[in-house]
Enzyme design. Structure first.
Site, PDB file in Angstrom:
ATOM      1  N   VAL A  80       9.618   9.839 -16.043  1.00  0.00           N
ATOM      2  CA  VAL A  80       9.957  10.472 -17.324  1.00  0.00           C
ATOM      3  C   VAL A  80       8.675  10.952 -17.997  1.00  0.00           C
ATOM      4  CG1 VAL A  80      11.059  10.191 -19.578  1.00  0.00           C
ATOM      5  CG2 VAL A  80      11.913   8.890 -17.614  1.00  0.00           C
ATOM      6  N   GLY A  90       6.342  13.015 -17.012  1.00  0.00           N
ATOM      7  CA  GLY A  90       5.158  13.311 -16.194  1.00  0.00           C
ATOM      8  C   GLY A  90       4.002  12.388 -16.527  1.00  0.00           C
ATOM      9  N   THR A 145       4.419  18.262  -3.525  1.00  0.00           N
ATOM     10  CA  THR A 145       3.529  18.437  -4.677  1.00  0.00           C
ATOM     11  C   THR A 145       3.013  17.087  -5.180  1.00  0.00           C
ATOM     12  OG1 THR A 145       4.824  20.365  -5.278  1.00  0.00           O
ATOM     13  CG2 THR A 145       3.396  19.477  -6.976  1.00  0.00           C
ATOM     14  N   VAL A 146       3.931  16.158  -5.464  1.00  0.00           N
ATOM     15  CA  VAL A 146       3.488  14.881  -6.046  1.00  0.00           C
ATOM     16  C   VAL A 146       2.777  14.034  -4.982  1.00  0.00           C
ATOM     17  CG1 VAL A 146       4.217  12.765  -7.211  1.00  0.00           C
ATOM     18  CG2 VAL A 146       5.322  14.932  -7.782  1.00  0.00           C
ATOM     19  N   GLU A 174      12.076  25.257  -9.858  1.00  0.00           N
ATOM     20  CA  GLU A 174      12.385  25.172  -8.431  1.00  0.00           C
ATOM     21  C   GLU A 174      13.119  26.443  -7.994  1.00  0.00           C
ATOM     22  OE1 GLU A 174      11.640  22.348  -6.757  1.00  0.00           O
ATOM     23  OE2 GLU A 174      11.002  21.282  -8.562  1.00  0.00           O
ATOM     24  N   LYS A 176      16.622  11.573 -17.101  1.00  0.00           N
ATOM     25  CA  LYS A 176      15.487  10.994 -17.835  1.00  0.00           C
ATOM     26  C   LYS A 176      15.953  10.253 -19.091  1.00  0.00           C
ATOM     27  CE  LYS A 176      12.195  14.378 -16.028  1.00  0.00           C
ATOM     28  NZ  LYS A 176      11.641  15.716 -16.222  1.00  0.00           N
ATOM     29  N   GLY A 212       5.755  28.720 -10.314  1.00  0.00           N
ATOM     30  CA  GLY A 212       5.901  27.414  -9.679  1.00  0.00           C
ATOM     31  C   GLY A 212       6.377  26.322 -10.626  1.00  0.00           C
ATOM     32  N   ILE A 248       2.968  11.384 -19.498  1.00  0.00           N
ATOM     33  CA  ILE A 248       3.075  10.617 -20.753  1.00  0.00           C
ATOM     34  C   ILE A 248       3.375   9.153 -20.417  1.00  0.00           C
ATOM     35  CG2 ILE A 248       4.283  10.360 -22.955  1.00  0.00           C
ATOM     36  CD1 ILE A 248       5.231  13.254 -22.696  1.00  0.00           C
TER      37      ILE A 248
HETATM   38  N1  HSE Z   1      11.529  19.763 -12.903  1.00  0.00           N
HETATM   39  C1  HSE Z   1      10.969  18.799 -13.785  1.00  0.00           C
HETATM   40  C2  HSE Z   1      10.646  19.449 -15.134  1.00  0.00           C
HETATM   41  C3  HSE Z   1       9.753  18.193 -13.168  1.00  0.00           C
HETATM   42  O1  HSE Z   1      10.633  20.686 -15.208  1.00  0.00           O
HETATM   43  O2  HSE Z   1      10.435  18.736 -16.112  1.00  0.00           O
HETATM   44  C4  HSE Z   1       9.225  16.964 -13.859  1.00  0.00           C
HETATM   45  O3  HSE Z   1      10.160  15.929 -13.894  1.00  0.00           O
END
Ligand code: HSE
Length: 397
Positions: free
Chosen positions: A127, A129, A11-12, A185, A200, A182, A131
């Site tokens: 940490v 995403g 994904t990333v 996980e 985090k 989605g 931000i």
């Molecule tokens: N699984 C993580 C979340 C992804 O739901 O925040 C982003 O770090």
């Protein structure tokens, strides 16, 4: 023009390829030279991908190519990713990653290897995403002592708690929905048990307090045991339940923990819903600064990784990186010592709850709940005595 590689085309990783291809002029301006994607390392082939011609399967190709100066690590975990990142840094290539497990567990060591090799290890996407909190902590708070950092750090659990609150659904039902969409996980353990938030908050604590805070020291409670009764009682009390990672300093010592909290209406975090994340930093001379945005997702996270790649290229000779020091557990104090009000839920009779906790008792479905006076975790256990507590969450006043 310099060359870049991506390790891991999930994904990333696919998002990083997209962002690099989508904004070449802006990235070239930021990096002060063009950044061209040369390789994508993955065990799989992607014949349908617009980047199919860049796929390689042998890490040594990246490691030994002197044209590649910057690498995005998008493999995840702290085993193969650790080995490849270490070898990239030793081969004098800067690395950008959103891998919080890698940074929380191995960040101190890898930052040292980056320093020794005159390159950068950057992790803005690890940490929150999209931000921009890592750069903010390392650069904008460098003149002020940070007292506390906390926030909603996991998008999956915030989505689950928001849905439970708004629709009165069971935890298991909402988790399945989050997996279908989605967000969660297939194995949601790291998210729902608070492990992701723990990694985090360790990274935020490392940066805020300049010491390496080990995930092993951090008391971590997730949201798996949350019930609709908890979200309903919380709402009646004028609060929303959020999973928080929190770290603060008391003199020279630091603590950190992850746990669900009741957030009273009127507090900023009360309205941070769904997959949004938020981080609050309290610093001497500044007070609270609040940062909020998309906490997960392909493009928010990939954008942070690409910004780091551009920054690493631009500052190739300045070794731009975060720093913190090694520490042993003597710098850490037990988060149970922190005093707060608590929300407690029990199957005890309302009169027993009233007698023990001396607060307004809410009742529903044969259970009751109360907000306590401020106390630490040991006092809470003593005050409850033999009253069975089904839930006990701190209130963020
Ligand atoms: N699984 C993580 C979340 C992804 O739901 O925040 C982003 O770090």
């Amino acid at each position: 023009m310099t060359k870049a590689a991506i390790m891991g085309y999930g994904t990333v990783g696919s998002g990083v390829a997209e962002v690099l291809a989508g904004n070449p002029e802006k990235i070239a301006w930021s990096a002060r030279q063009g950044v061209e994607l040369k390789y994508i390392l993955d065990v799989r082939d992607f014949p349908e991908s617009p980047f199919a011609d860049k796929i390689i399967h042998d890490f040594a190709v990246i490691e030994s190519d002197p044209e590649v100066s910057v690498v995005a690590e998008c493999i995840g975990g702290a085993t193969i990713a650790y080995e490849y990142v270490r070898r990239c840094l030793e081969a004098h290539k800067s690395v950008a990653t959103s891998n919080k497990e890698l940074i929380a567990e191995k960040g101190l060591e890898l930052l040292g290897i980056a320093r020794d090799n005159g390159v950068s290890l950057m992790f803005e996407g690890a940490v929150g995403g999209g931000i921009p909190i890592i750069r903010t902590l390392t650069q904008y708070f460098s003149g002020n002592k940070i007292n506390e950092v906390f926030g909603i750090l996991n998008a999956t659990t915030n989505y689950i708690l928001t849905q439970m609150n708004e629709c009165g659904l069971e935890f298991g039902e909402v988790l399945k929905d989050a997996q279908r969409r989605g967000y969660a996980e297939a194995d949601p353990t790291a998210d729902v048990d608070g492990i992701d938030a723990c990694r985090k908050i360790c990274i935020l604590a490392d940066l805020s307090f300049s010491r390496n805070i080990s995930p092993a020291w951090v008391k971590t409670t997730g949201v798996r045991s949350m019930t609709p009764a908890d979200t309903a009682f919380a709402e009646e009390m004028g609060c929303a339940i959020k999973l928080l990672g929190r770290s603060l300093r008391r003199g020279d010592k630091v603590t950190a923990y992850v746990a669900p909290h009741l957030i009273p209406r009127g507090k900023v975090l009360y309205d941070v819903n769904g997959v949004m994340n938020a981080v609050v930093v309290n610093a001497e001379g500044i007070g609270d600064c609040i940062f909020t945005g998309a906490g997960a997702g392909k493009l928010p996270t990939a954008s942070a990784v690409v910004a780091d790649m551009a920054d690493a290229v631009r500052h190739a000779y300045e070794e731009k990186r975060a720093i913190w020091e090694s520490a042993d557990e003597s710098v850490f104090f037990d988060s149970d010592e922190l005093v707060s009000r608590w929300y407690v839920r029990s199957s005890a009779a309302p009169v027993e709850m009233q007698r023990a906790f001396d607060g307004a008792v809410y009742t529903a479905g044969g259970e009751c709940a109360v907000l306590t006076q401020p106390m630490d975790a040991r006092q809470l256990a003593e005050t409850a005595g033999r009253i069975p507590l089904l839930s006990a969450f701190r209130v963020l006043d």
